[in-house]
Design a protein around this motif. Structure first.
Motif, mmCIF file in Angstrom:
data_model
loop_
_atom_site.group_PDB
_atom_site.id
_atom_site.type_symbol
_atom_site.label_atom_id
_atom_site.label_comp_id
_atom_site.label_asym_id
_atom_site.label_seq_id
_atom_site.Cartn_x
_atom_site.Cartn_y
_atom_site.Cartn_z
ATOM 1 N N ARG A 70 0.819 -1.209 0.000
ATOM 2 C CA ARG A 70 0.000 0.000 0.000
ATOM 3 C C ARG A 70 0.856 1.264 0.000
ATOM 4 N N MET A 71 2.162 1.117 0.279
ATOM 5 C CA MET A 71 3.049 2.276 0.327
ATOM 6 C C MET A 71 4.036 2.317 -0.831
ATOM 7 N N VAL A 72 4.644 1.170 -1.143
ATOM 8 C CA VAL A 72 5.631 1.101 -2.229
ATOM 9 C C VAL A 72 5.509 -0.247 -2.915
ATOM 10 N N GLN A 73 6.048 -0.352 -4.109
ATOM 11 C CA GLN A 73 6.126 -1.622 -4.813
ATOM 12 C C GLN A 73 7.514 -2.227 -4.597
ATOM 13 N N ILE A 74 7.538 -3.429 -4.050
ATOM 14 C CA ILE A 74 8.797 -4.162 -3.896
ATOM 15 C C ILE A 74 8.699 -5.357 -4.834
ATOM 16 N N ALA A 75 9.165 -5.167 -6.057
ATOM 17 C CA ALA A 75 8.942 -6.147 -7.118
ATOM 18 C C ALA A 75 9.714 -7.433 -6.890
ATOM 19 N N ASP A 76 10.962 -7.328 -6.483
ATOM 20 C CA ASP A 76 11.817 -8.501 -6.313
ATOM 21 C C ASP A 76 11.313 -9.357 -5.156
ATOM 22 N N PRO A 77 11.035 -10.661 -5.401
ATOM 23 C CA PRO A 77 10.562 -11.513 -4.301
ATOM 24 C C PRO A 77 11.515 -11.555 -3.112
ATOM 25 N N GLU A 78 12.812 -11.395 -3.369
ATOM 26 C CA GLU A 78 13.789 -11.400 -2.291
ATOM 27 C C GLU A 78 14.052 -10.002 -1.756
ATOM 28 N N GLY A 79 13.315 -9.014 -2.267
ATOM 29 C CA GLY A 79 13.589 -7.628 -1.892
ATOM 30 C C GLY A 79 13.399 -7.345 -0.419
ATOM 31 N N VAL A 80 12.343 -7.902 0.176
ATOM 32 C CA VAL A 80 12.068 -7.640 1.590
ATOM 33 C C VAL A 80 13.195 -8.191 2.458
ATOM 34 N N GLU A 81 13.616 -9.433 2.181
ATOM 35 C CA GLU A 81 14.700 -10.019 2.954
ATOM 36 C C GLU A 81 15.993 -9.217 2.801
ATOM 37 N N GLY A 82 16.264 -8.740 1.579
ATOM 38 C CA GLY A 82 17.464 -7.938 1.349
ATOM 39 C C GLY A 82 17.421 -6.625 2.102
ATOM 40 N N LEU A 83 16.251 -5.991 2.113
ATOM 41 C CA LEU A 83 16.104 -4.725 2.831
ATOM 42 C C LEU A 83 16.227 -4.945 4.344
ATOM 43 N N LEU A 84 15.643 -6.026 4.832
ATOM 44 C CA LEU A 84 15.759 -6.331 6.259
ATOM 45 C C LEU A 84 17.214 -6.565 6.645
ATOM 46 N N ALA A 85 17.954 -7.247 5.756
ATOM 47 C CA ALA A 85 19.375 -7.488 6.035
ATOM 48 C C ALA A 85 20.137 -6.174 6.136
ATOM 49 N N LYS A 86 19.839 -5.235 5.249
ATOM 50 C CA LYS A 86 20.508 -3.931 5.295
ATOM 51 C C LYS A 86 20.158 -3.178 6.578
ATOM 52 N N LEU A 87 18.903 -3.261 6.983
ATOM 53 C CA LEU A 87 18.479 -2.569 8.202
ATOM 54 C C LEU A 87 19.121 -3.193 9.443
ATOM 55 N N MET A 88 19.438 -4.492 9.368
ATOM 56 C CA MET A 88 20.107 -5.144 10.490
ATOM 57 C C MET A 88 21.591 -4.821 10.544
ATOM 58 N N GLN A 89 22.127 -4.286 9.447
ATOM 59 C CA GLN A 89 23.560 -4.015 9.386
ATOM 60 C C GLN A 89 23.915 -2.580 9.772
ATOM 61 N N PHE A 90 22.892 -1.785 10.125
ATOM 62 C CA PHE A 90 23.188 -0.453 10.637
ATOM 63 C C PHE A 90 23.955 -0.584 11.947
ATOM 64 N N GLY A 91 24.654 0.476 12.319
ATOM 65 C CA GLY A 91 25.393 0.453 13.573
ATOM 66 C C GLY A 91 24.888 1.529 14.518
ATOM 67 N N PRO A 92 24.098 1.164 15.551
ATOM 68 C CA PRO A 92 23.566 -0.168 15.830
ATOM 69 C C PRO A 92 22.421 -0.543 14.887
#
Length: 223
Positions: free
Chosen positions: A118-140
């Motif tokens: 409802r907010m954005v299109q995440i076309a890649d089926p693995e896109g959510v997992e990839g974005l979550l991985a990036k958010l987990m790699q922030f410091g902290p």
């Protein structure tokens, strides 16, 4: 960067982020619109009933952290907008995931994929997992992965803008970059019980020693 937001600040920030993506024509938000967004019954868990004074308090806290500001853009009425995207350099898809986690609590990648549409299109089926991985790699990290619940195929993810939670499960949190995360329960329930039993045994031994001395004293008195 440690944010250490309150639950009130998280609800306000999440509401601002949501409306920027879903109704950009009405963004920044007036106080009335922001109050309605914070208290709406759809896409919220839990549903709240915040008053204007509480929202002003939360806005002041966000402003002090550089995450929200007041503006008169679009007219004379004061309006409010967030600064999280600029502060952390997050694209709309990453902001959408954080928004859902702020407004509805822990969710699986599948739930996030469906609800972010409802907010954005995440076309890649693995896109959510990839974005979550990036958010987990922030410091902290901005997001952590929780232990998988019994009977569920996917683990849930949690935003940690209020700080790291107390995890009671024995299974450790997982980190996308480092494998098992270092964040573990300070005292797991099983170990806590063992320590308690050890203390009880030590106390009983002490009482038994005292009782033995008393008995020996009685025996000595009748000799």
């Amino acid at each position: 960067m440690k944010l250490n937001l309150t639950e009130l600040e998280i609800r306000i920030l999440g509401s601002l982020m949501e409306k920027e993506l879903t109704t950009p024509e009405n963004y920044p938000l007036s106080m009335n619109a922001l109050q309605s967004a914070c208290n709406q019954k759809s896409n919220r868990d839990p549903v709240l009933n915040l008053g204007e004074a509480e929202i002003n308090q939360g806005l002041a806290g966000l402003a002090a952290k550089g995450l929200a500001r007041r503006t008169t853009t679009g007219g004379r009425v004061d309006r409010y907008c967030h600064s999280l995207g600029d502060k952390l350099g997050l694209d709309p898809a990453a902001r959408a995931i954080l928004t859902e986690l702020m407004l509805r609590g822990p969710q699986t990648p599948g739930e996030l994929r469906n609800r972010c549409e409802r907010m954005v299109q995440i076309a890649d089926p693995e896109g959510v997992e990839g974005l979550l991985a990036k958010l987990m790699q922030f410091g902290p990290p901005l997001v952590i992965r929780l232990p998988r619940q019994p009977g569920r195929k996917e683990a849930r993810y949690l935003q940690v803008f209020a700080g790291m939670p107390e995890i009671t499960e024995e299974e450790p949190l997982e980190d996308a970059e480092k494998g098992p995360a270092q964040v573990r329960p300070k005292t797991p329930p099983r170990r806590e019980r063992v320590l308690q039993l050890q203390e009880e045994v030590a106390s009983l031994k002490g009482e038994l020693g005292d009782l033995r001395q008393q008995v020996q004293g009685v025996i000595a008195a009748f000799k």
